[in-house]
Design a protein around this motif. Structure first.
Motif, PDB file in Angstrom:
ATOM      1  N   HIS A  69       3.674  -2.435   7.795  1.00  0.00           N
ATOM      2  CA  HIS A  69       4.186  -1.212   8.436  1.00  0.00           C
ATOM      3  C   HIS A  69       5.445  -1.456   9.278  1.00  0.00           C
ATOM      4  CE1 HIS A  69       2.234  -2.459  12.187  1.00  0.00           C
ATOM      5  NE2 HIS A  69       2.864  -1.474  12.783  1.00  0.00           N
ATOM      6  N   ASP A  70       5.505  -2.613   9.949  1.00  0.00           N
ATOM      7  CA  ASP A  70       6.655  -2.865  10.835  1.00  0.00           C
ATOM      8  C   ASP A  70       7.612  -3.904  10.264  1.00  0.00           C
ATOM      9  OD1 ASP A  70       6.716  -1.123  12.938  1.00  0.00           O
ATOM     10  OD2 ASP A  70       5.759  -2.461  14.390  1.00  0.00           O
ATOM     11  N   ARG A  73      11.112  -3.963  11.443  1.00  0.00           N
ATOM     12  CA  ARG A  73      11.444  -4.419  12.796  1.00  0.00           C
ATOM     13  C   ARG A  73      12.282  -5.687  12.782  1.00  0.00           C
ATOM     14  NH1 ARG A  73      11.384  -0.483  16.420  1.00  0.00           N
ATOM     15  NH2 ARG A  73       9.327   0.282  16.974  1.00  0.00           N
ATOM     16  N   HIS A  91      13.114   2.355  11.827  1.00  0.00           N
ATOM     17  CA  HIS A  91      12.545   1.097  11.304  1.00  0.00           C
ATOM     18  C   HIS A  91      11.495   1.348  10.226  1.00  0.00           C
ATOM     19  CE1 HIS A  91       9.385   1.904  14.301  1.00  0.00           C
ATOM     20  NE2 HIS A  91       8.606   1.125  13.579  1.00  0.00           N
ATOM     21  N   HIS A 123       5.185   5.878   9.070  1.00  0.00           N
ATOM     22  CA  HIS A 123       4.204   5.515  10.105  1.00  0.00           C
ATOM     23  C   HIS A 123       4.700   5.901  11.492  1.00  0.00           C
ATOM     24  CE1 HIS A 123       6.635   1.839  10.933  1.00  0.00           C
ATOM     25  NE2 HIS A 123       6.011   1.849  12.094  1.00  0.00           N
ATOM     26  N   ASP A 147      -1.603   1.715  14.613  1.00  0.00           N
ATOM     27  CA  ASP A 147      -0.355   1.336  15.272  1.00  0.00           C
ATOM     28  C   ASP A 147      -0.369   1.767  16.746  1.00  0.00           C
ATOM     29  OD1 ASP A 147       2.258   0.353  15.433  1.00  0.00           O
ATOM     30  OD2 ASP A 147       3.153   2.248  14.794  1.00  0.00           O
TER      31      ASP A 147
HETATM   32 FE   FE2 Z   1       6.434   0.695  13.860  1.00  0.00          FE
END
Ligand code: FE2
Length: 265
Positions: A69-70, A73, A91, A123, A147
């Motif tokens: 999901h990240d 980043r 992001h 997300h 999250d």
């Molecule tokens: Fe995130």
């Protein structure tokens, strides 16, 4: 999805993240923050999925979404040295692009690729968009809840650790001060996520995080919210006045009601 595939995905993630390691300790703390956050989101999404009695395949799919999901980043921080999307890049969208460019998901069935990519992409969206299938919505809801639950852990923990150990971007580098925006309070009472456009100070960020409670989708998520004591911990970081105490009672009553339901309605 199968267990072996998830293990390969985890190896891919580690290799990808390592590309962004920094010799600068302050920068590296921000990288580690996201690696650790990812592991926690995987655990939380698995816990919520178990509570919903998802089948084994879907549980693995959910965990893969937590893992990816990240992913945006890492390039975001490399390019802009910030985790604030408003002054850099979205992001979630960047993460979906990374997965496409790296062909990370290419061996999965088309529909599973779409579920993962959609969940990564949205997300962090303000609201859940219209999506073509119910399972896309389900998996997006799962990652959004997991999250938030881990962001609350990180953010409250941030203030409980010595300054030199803090990952600067955990608080988005926002200025501290005694005030806060009334729009944040109003959003909480409307059971709405506060708009990021009202985010000015660290107190606004604390209130915005409290407003996210209205966006949780599953009763298991509300129970995890209570277990983490995040409402009280966030409130304790805000000015001690009557207005904030009322917000606290309002949110605790709301969470208690939702935690009791079989399916958060
Ligand atoms: Fe995130």
């Amino acid at each position: 999805m199968n267990r072996a595939r998830l293990i390969l995905f985890k190896e891919w993630f580690e290799t990808y993240a390592r590309r962004f390691y920094s010799p600068d300790p302050a920068e590296q703390r921000n990288i580690y923050l996201k690696i650790e956050h990812t592991a926690r989101v995987c655990d939380i999404i698995a816990a919520i999925s178990r509570d919903l009695s998802l089948d084994a395949d879907d549980m693995l799919l959910a965990e893969s979404i937590g893992l990816f999901h990240d992913i945006g980043r890492f390039p975001q921080f490399a390019r802009y040295k910030t985790f604030r999307d408003s002054i850099s890049v979205n992001h979630g969208r960047l993460g979906a692009e990374v997965l496409a460019e790296e062909k990370t998901l290419q061996d999965l069935p088309e529909h599973e690729q779409e579920i993962i990519t959609t969940a990564v992409k949205f997300h962090n969206a303000y609201t859940i968009p219209d999506l073509p299938s119910d399972d896309m919505v389900l998996f997006l809801k799962l990652v959004r809840d997991a999250d938030k639950l881990d962001i609350w852990r990180i953010f409250t923990g941030y203030f409980e650790m010595p300054e030199e150990d803090r990952a600067s971007e955990a608080a988005l580098g926002l200025p501290d001060g005694p005030g806060y925006s009334e729009e944040m309070i109003a959003a909480i009472y409307r059971n709405r996520s506060a708009s990021i456009s009202y985010l000015r100070t660290l107190n606004d960020f604390k209130l915005m995080q409290l407003s996210w409670i209205s966006d949780l989708n599953f009763s298991a998520s509300f129970r995890l919210l209570q277990e983490g004591d995040y409402i009280n911990r966030l409130i304790s970081l805000l000015p001690d006045n009557e207005e904030i105490q009322k917000v606290s009672s309002f949110l605790r009553a709301y969470a208690a009601e939702k935690a009791r339901l079989d399916e958060a309605g």
